[in-house]
Design an enzyme around this catalytic site. Structure first.
Site, mmCIF file in Angstrom:
data_model
loop_
_atom_site.group_PDB
_atom_site.id
_atom_site.type_symbol
_atom_site.label_atom_id
_atom_site.label_comp_id
_atom_site.label_asym_id
_atom_site.label_seq_id
_atom_site.Cartn_x
_atom_site.Cartn_y
_atom_site.Cartn_z
ATOM 1 N N TYR A 111 0.843 -1.191 0.000
ATOM 2 C CA TYR A 111 0.000 0.000 0.000
ATOM 3 C C TYR A 111 0.889 1.257 0.000
ATOM 4 O O TYR A 111 1.872 1.328 0.746
ATOM 5 C CB TYR A 111 -0.888 -0.027 1.246
ATOM 6 C CG TYR A 111 -1.759 1.183 1.398
ATOM 7 C CD1 TYR A 111 -2.789 1.441 0.501
ATOM 8 C CD2 TYR A 111 -1.553 2.075 2.432
ATOM 9 C CE1 TYR A 111 -3.580 2.564 0.639
ATOM 10 C CE2 TYR A 111 -2.350 3.202 2.585
ATOM 11 C CZ TYR A 111 -3.362 3.439 1.679
ATOM 12 O OH TYR A 111 -4.146 4.540 1.804
ATOM 13 N N ASP A 183 -0.388 -7.246 6.778
ATOM 14 C CA ASP A 183 -1.529 -6.370 6.499
ATOM 15 C C ASP A 183 -2.594 -7.235 5.833
ATOM 16 O O ASP A 183 -2.442 -7.664 4.697
ATOM 17 C CB ASP A 183 -1.074 -5.225 5.580
ATOM 18 C CG ASP A 183 -2.186 -4.203 5.325
ATOM 19 O OD1 ASP A 183 -3.377 -4.586 5.373
ATOM 20 O OD2 ASP A 183 -1.853 -3.040 5.049
ATOM 21 N N LYS A 208 -11.891 -0.476 4.861
ATOM 22 C CA LYS A 208 -12.180 -1.239 3.657
ATOM 23 C C LYS A 208 -13.252 -2.295 3.952
ATOM 24 O O LYS A 208 -14.366 -1.946 4.254
ATOM 25 C CB LYS A 208 -10.865 -1.828 3.121
ATOM 26 C CG LYS A 208 -9.689 -0.831 3.122
ATOM 27 C CD LYS A 208 -9.866 0.344 2.189
ATOM 28 C CE LYS A 208 -8.856 1.460 2.424
ATOM 29 N NZ LYS A 208 -7.441 1.082 2.407
HETATM 30 C C1 LIG Z 1 -6.241 1.679 2.861
HETATM 31 C C2 LIG Z 1 -5.139 0.798 3.279
HETATM 32 C C3 LIG Z 1 -4.304 1.123 4.368
HETATM 33 C C4 LIG Z 1 -4.449 2.452 5.109
HETATM 34 O O1 LIG Z 1 -5.618 2.518 5.850
HETATM 35 P P1 LIG Z 1 -6.445 3.894 6.127
HETATM 36 O O2 LIG Z 1 -7.639 3.391 6.855
HETATM 37 O O3 LIG Z 1 -6.740 4.532 4.827
HETATM 38 O O4 LIG Z 1 -5.577 4.750 6.995
HETATM 39 C C5 LIG Z 1 -3.333 0.222 4.726
HETATM 40 N N1 LIG Z 1 -3.151 -0.942 4.064
HETATM 41 C C6 LIG Z 1 -3.922 -1.291 3.010
HETATM 42 C C7 LIG Z 1 -3.673 -2.596 2.312
HETATM 43 C C8 LIG Z 1 -4.925 -0.433 2.581
HETATM 44 O O5 LIG Z 1 -5.664 -0.778 1.513
#
Ligand SMILES: *Cc1c(COP(=O)(O)O)cnc(C)c1O
Length: 390
Positions: A111, A183, A208
């Site tokens: 990301y 992640d 998400k």
């Molecule tokens: C969006 C995202 C983040 C960051 O999260 P936020 O809620 O926007 O701060 C981190 N890792 C991945 C894989 C993401 O898609």
């Protein structure tokens, strides 16, 4: 049967969907309300100095947040879970374990914000990092330094949908005496449980799939290591990047339907992929469900579905990609992902612009889809007409 007789957080006793609906969410002992209330109180009465009912001040702990933390930790098979104001705040809390001179191995496909916080926030404070191709787990040992503390990986990655073998990378990190952070935003605990594969820490952007409706920003850290959890809770309270009770309520509500939504995201993505692989404007489809995908076998092993994210490259290059993203009607041109509505974007110019010129730079003929839960035929028709017109 009363609420007390079953431990709804216990993966050994109850299934994923049951935990999603019930873990950490007992009926109200005073009213019987079946929905966890939004506890707006910032402070809590003490019977004597220091004698509380578990809460004293809402940055430190809040009942709505606790319900949500218990539920999502249970879904990840984790003993501890901590909620943050955003995915980046969750990542920040993990990275604060590092001291000047410490070193991180970062997957070379991640990301954009993860790359940015490491290279532009922590690096100036003395944290060192190397981007490596984690599809080859031997890279971990090869690039390990005396002060390497952790491997930070995503799988499937954003936006290239690369699959990394969690078990192999975690074992390699442990072999060197370090930690493995995953992640799990793209797969969610419904499709993939990194802790059970050896990872030490799971982070999420709950903005998400967990929230799932494009109406709440949030982050999460899950771990079964008591020392790490204690340190993370200390950071959560000291730094204070906590989500509001309303945010926790929305995220908890999202969890209740996570399994249902993920099933539909997976089905719809597969339908869209069928169109993409046969369309002449498309040069390559990046989706772990394809047998031709280099990570397909690992995905089959460590995931129970291939998720709702699909990326693809266009024969017409950057111009075609920028054109295509304006031609869909049901797929909305927007950043973010993981919600009920389908989105389309151009990573090189949008979500991953901050990685330009770095080892994490993404190709500019790439288009990323977050396939929503609408009617599959409508999604296929919309994308088909857009591809036909470029
Ligand atoms: C969006 C995202 C983040 C960051 O999260 P936020 O809620 O926007 O701060 C981190 N890792 C991945 C894989 C993401 O898609």
């Amino acid at each position: 049967m009363s609420d007390e007789s079953i431990d709804f957080t216990d993966p050994e006793r109850v299934g994923f969907e049951t935990r999603a609906v019930r873990a950490g969410q007992p009926h109200s002992p005073t009213t019987g309300a079946v929905v966890t209330p939004i506890s707006l109180a910032t402070t809590f009465a003490q019977a004597e100095v220091g004698v509380t009912r578990g809460y004293e001040y809402s940055r430190t702990g809040n009942p709505t947040r606790a319900a949500y933390e218990t539920c999502l930790a249970s879904l990840e098979g984790a003993r501890h879970g901590l909620a943050f104001a955003s995915g980046m705040a969750a990542e920040d809390a993990v990275l604060r374990a590092l001291l000047p001179g410490d070193h991180i191995l970062l997957g070379n496909d991640a990301y954009g914000g993860t790359f940015r916080i490491i290279s532009k926030v922590f690096a100036p404070m003395g944290v060192e990092w190397t981007a490596v191709d984690l599809t080859d787990p031997d890279q971990v040992k090869e690039h390990w330094r005396p002060r390497t503390r952790l491997v930070w990986m995503e799988t499937p990655t954003n936006p290239l949908l690369t699959v990394v073998d969690i078990e192999a990378v975690a074992a390699a990190a442990h072999g060197q005496g370090g930690l493995c952070v995953v992640d799990n935003t793209f797969a969610t605990p419904y499709l993939q449980q990194p802790l059970s594969l050896g990872a030490d820490i799971v982070v999420h952007s709950t903005t998400k799939y967990v929230g799932g409706h494009s109406d709440v920003v949030g982050g999460f850290v899950a771990t079964s290591d008591a020392d790490l959890a204690e340190r993370l809770a200390f950071v959560q309270n000291s730094v204070g990047a906590v989500p509001s009770p309303f945010d926790c309520y929305l995220s908890l509500r999202g969890l209740k339907t996570l399994a249902l939504r993920m099933d539909r995201h997976c089905e719809n993505a597969a339908a869209v992929v069928e169109l993409l692989v046969s369309h002449p404007a498309v040069s390559e489809v990046l989706y772990p469900g394809l047998e031709s995908h280099p990570g397909h076998d690992v995905a089959l092993r460590q995931m129970s579905g291939f998720g709702g994210m699909v990326s693809f490259r266009l024969r017409g290059g950057r111009a075609a990609a920028l054109d295509l993203v304006t031609r869909t009607e049901l797929f909305t041109l927007a950043e973010s992902l993981g919600a009920v509505e389908s989105l389309i974007e151009h990573p090189a110019a949008m979500t991953h612009a901050s990685a330009a010129g770095s080892p994490l730079e993404v190709p500019d003929d790439l288009v990323r889809l977050s396939v929503g839960v609408e009617t599959a035929a409508d999604l296929v028709a919309d994308l088909g007409q857009a591809l036909d017109s470029i």
